[in-house]
Design a protein around this motif. Structure first.
Motif, mmCIF file in Angstrom:
data_model
loop_
_atom_site.group_PDB
_atom_site.id
_atom_site.type_symbol
_atom_site.label_atom_id
_atom_site.label_comp_id
_atom_site.label_asym_id
_atom_site.label_seq_id
_atom_site.Cartn_x
_atom_site.Cartn_y
_atom_site.Cartn_z
ATOM 1 N N ILE A 58 96.207 96.164 -21.504
ATOM 2 C CA ILE A 58 97.452 96.791 -21.977
ATOM 3 C C ILE A 58 98.619 96.354 -21.096
ATOM 4 N N PHE A 59 98.374 96.272 -19.793
ATOM 5 C CA PHE A 59 99.470 96.052 -18.850
ATOM 6 C C PHE A 59 99.527 94.634 -18.264
ATOM 7 N N VAL A 60 98.429 93.883 -18.381
ATOM 8 C CA VAL A 60 98.417 92.522 -17.808
ATOM 9 C C VAL A 60 98.064 91.529 -18.922
ATOM 10 N N PRO A 61 99.072 91.065 -19.650
ATOM 11 C CA PRO A 61 98.808 90.216 -20.817
ATOM 12 C C PRO A 61 97.992 88.952 -20.512
ATOM 13 N N ARG A 62 98.150 88.392 -19.295
ATOM 14 C CA ARG A 62 97.446 87.130 -19.031
ATOM 15 C C ARG A 62 95.928 87.310 -18.961
ATOM 16 N N THR A 63 95.450 88.568 -18.890
ATOM 17 C CA THR A 63 93.996 88.799 -18.842
ATOM 18 C C THR A 63 93.393 88.913 -20.257
ATOM 19 N N ARG A 64 94.257 88.975 -21.278
ATOM 20 C CA ARG A 64 93.749 89.304 -22.617
ATOM 21 C C ARG A 64 92.743 88.289 -23.150
ATOM 22 N N LEU A 65 92.999 87.020 -22.892
ATOM 23 C CA LEU A 65 92.085 85.979 -23.389
ATOM 24 C C LEU A 65 90.687 86.201 -22.811
ATOM 25 N N TRP A 66 90.632 86.544 -21.513
ATOM 26 C CA TRP A 66 89.333 86.719 -20.849
ATOM 27 C C TRP A 66 88.614 87.968 -21.353
ATOM 28 N N PHE A 67 89.379 89.024 -21.568
ATOM 29 C CA PHE A 67 88.750 90.237 -22.094
ATOM 30 C C PHE A 67 88.295 90.040 -23.541
ATOM 31 N N ALA A 68 89.076 89.271 -24.307
ATOM 32 C CA ALA A 68 88.666 88.979 -25.690
ATOM 33 C C ALA A 68 87.360 88.177 -25.674
ATOM 34 N N THR A 70 87.830 91.331 -34.628
ATOM 35 C CA THR A 70 89.079 92.103 -34.502
ATOM 36 C C THR A 70 89.720 91.931 -33.119
ATOM 37 N N VAL A 71 88.897 91.987 -32.084
ATOM 38 C CA VAL A 71 89.445 91.982 -30.714
ATOM 39 C C VAL A 71 90.228 90.692 -30.417
ATOM 40 N N PRO A 72 89.652 89.486 -30.655
ATOM 41 C CA PRO A 72 90.468 88.291 -30.386
ATOM 42 C C PRO A 72 91.684 88.173 -31.307
ATOM 43 N N LEU A 73 91.578 88.670 -32.538
ATOM 44 C CA LEU A 73 92.730 88.630 -33.443
ATOM 45 C C LEU A 73 93.925 89.356 -32.828
ATOM 46 N N LEU A 74 93.635 90.504 -32.229
ATOM 47 C CA LEU A 74 94.705 91.330 -31.673
ATOM 48 C C LEU A 74 95.160 90.854 -30.296
ATOM 49 N N LEU A 75 94.191 90.464 -29.470
ATOM 50 C CA LEU A 75 94.519 90.210 -28.062
ATOM 51 C C LEU A 75 95.137 88.833 -27.821
ATOM 52 N N VAL A 76 94.832 87.877 -28.691
ATOM 53 C CA VAL A 76 95.326 86.509 -28.462
ATOM 54 C C VAL A 76 96.516 86.246 -29.387
ATOM 55 N N ASP A 77 97.561 85.633 -28.842
ATOM 56 C CA ASP A 77 98.728 85.261 -29.653
ATOM 57 C C ASP A 77 98.409 83.906 -30.292
#
Lengths: 164, 303
Positions: free
Chosen positions: B236-246, B270-277
């Protein structure tokens, strides 16, 4: 700025650029979604689609008690019927079975007879259906894991008769 | 301004950005369309018709379908699939997207509710349902070529990310609450692997047994799962981690399928759809490809 004071970012209440406001109904929807997600999530209750998200949350160990179906044939032999052998509508029957100890005789008969029809179709030689608790234990013998079963009959029914 | 007041302002800022931060129109249209497509696939491809044969004694309707005393007929279930499937298609094609998305979402909610009306609480469809709920009011008068990130485009995506993060966090929180940290490092994962699923069977029985027989693999799996779930709010707060969490979520759900045969592919998509731009990632890829021939065309320097 005096000692003890730090520079702070601008207050988020600063209005956004013109034409870039969040509609009020969007804020209301988000508030509803978050409340409906947070309350059961924190407390941990299920009123589907509200849920506590308690996925695999109970630790498992070597002992497990499950509800199973035993099909009895004409020779009196008992055999476990996997719910996977039955049509899709019957695959979750373990949950209705698990509520039978608190249920009356009529309800036990209803569930037993509902299952009996599908079991007889899958195993045509079935003369009796037994709903039982399976007290199972995983045991390691010489590096191999095997399961020991101890079946405790709970309720039974036969084609064309009331349940027992 | 005192230090405490400063922290409050910063927290408000972070929360405001988490829920209402700006995103591009291209990202909004992509996620909205992809979620509609995913809902459509779940509606059309799901094995719902067979539920009509469930005997009334085995039906335990979920609260929102509490008025049912038995499963609906095949005709009703198929009608829900057809209406929901067509509505999802309309949403994908951007024909009355708000209405179409809402109709598809409601049909999906009812169908998933029917699947869950057999006694066991099912979560397979819930992440997609919850994470796509903000898109029920997503803006539809969108110029997808508008390059400026705007709050009015961003909030459905941001809220979807918050919802997703909370769902994973709650899954971890209840493991801790009900079983303690030993859920991860004790023998729990060994027995999960050896017992197998309550319903169905492992996607790859060999890997399930192997995991159960190698306690350090089982413990590492447990630590990974619990750690991933509890740490999820970081996205939620650290966008650069989203790819790794996805990537972590996809790995978790694919390995859960191999281990237990559980159908969580709707979560894994669903998760990568939302988390990755994805539109931004695609633009970067195109840019990189466009640069490559130019660099290759340059004459090599003598060495």
């Amino acid at each position: 700025m005096t000692a003890g004071e730090v520079e702070a970012p601008a207050d988020p209440a600063t209005p956004p650029a013109e034409g870039d406001e969040i509609p009020r109904r969007a804020r209301v929807l988000v508030a509803i979604v978050l409340v409906l997600l947070l309350v059961p999530g924190v407390i941990g209750f299920d009123l589907w689609p509200l849920t506590g998200w308690r996925l695999f949350s109970l630790s498992r160990d070597a002992d497990q008690t499950r509800w199973v179906l035993l099909a009895v044939d004409a020779e009196g032999e008992r055999d476990v019927v996997s719910l996977e052998e039955l049509p899709l509508g019957y695959r979750h029957a373990e949950w209705p079975m698990s509520e039978l100890p608190g249920a009356g005789r009529a309800r036990r008969d209803d569930v037993c007879r509902a299952l009996l029809g599908a079991v007889v179709e899958a195993r045509p030689g079935t003369t009796e259906l037994v709903i039982a608790r399976d007290h199972a234990r995983l045991v390691e013998v010489d590096g191999e894991w095997t399961t020991r079963h101890d079946y405790e009959p709970f309720h039974s029914c036969e084609p064309g008769e009331e349940g027992r | 301004m005192s230090r405490a007041q400063s922290w409050v302002v910063r927290a408000r800022h972070a929360l405001d950005d988490a829920l209402w931060g700006p995103e591009t129109a291209a990202r909004l249209v992509f996620v909205h369309t992809a979620l509609a497509a995913l809902i459509g696939v779940r509606i059309v491809a799901g094995s719902y018709r067979q539920l009509a044969d469930t005997p009334p004694a085995l039906v335990d309707p979920v609260p929102i379908l509490g008025f049912l005393d038995r499963m609906p007929s095949v005709e009703v279930i198929v009608a829900l699939q057809v209406v929901g499937g067509l509505a999802a298609l309309a949403a994908v094609l951007r024909r009355h997207p708000r209405l179409a998305f809402a109709v598809a979402w409601v049909c999906y909610l009812v169908l998933a509710g029917l699947r869950g009306s057999r006694g066991k609480v099912l979560h397979n469809d819930l992440l997609l349902l919850w994470a796509s709920a903000p898109f029920l009011l997503a803006p539809v008068d969108v110029d997808r070529h508008d390059p400026v990130p705007r709050r009015r485009y961003g909030w459905p995506i941001r809220v979807g990310i918050v919802v997703t993060a909370l769902i994973y966090f709650f899954a971890g929180y209840h493991k801790l609450r009900r079983s303690g940290p030993s859920w991860a490092y004790g023998d729990n994962m060994r027995y999960i692997a050896l017992w197998g699923p309550a319903i169905g069977s492992s996607g790859w029985a060999g890997i399930a047994r192997w995991t159960g027989e190698h306690i350090w693999v089982a413990r590492a799996s447990g630590v990974f799962i619990l750690g991933l779930e509890l740490a999820y709010p970081v996205v939620i707060f650290v966008p650069r981690t989203r790819l790794w969490f996805a990537a972590g979520a996809v790995f978790l759900h694919v390995s859960t399928w191999f281990l237990l045969g559980l159908d969580y592919w709707a979560w894994a998509v669903t998760v990568p759809l939302l988390l990755v731009d994805w539109p931004a990632a695609l633009a970067r890829l195109r840019e990189r490809r466009a640069r490559r021939p130019a660099a290759e065309a340059r004459p090599a320097t003598a060495g």
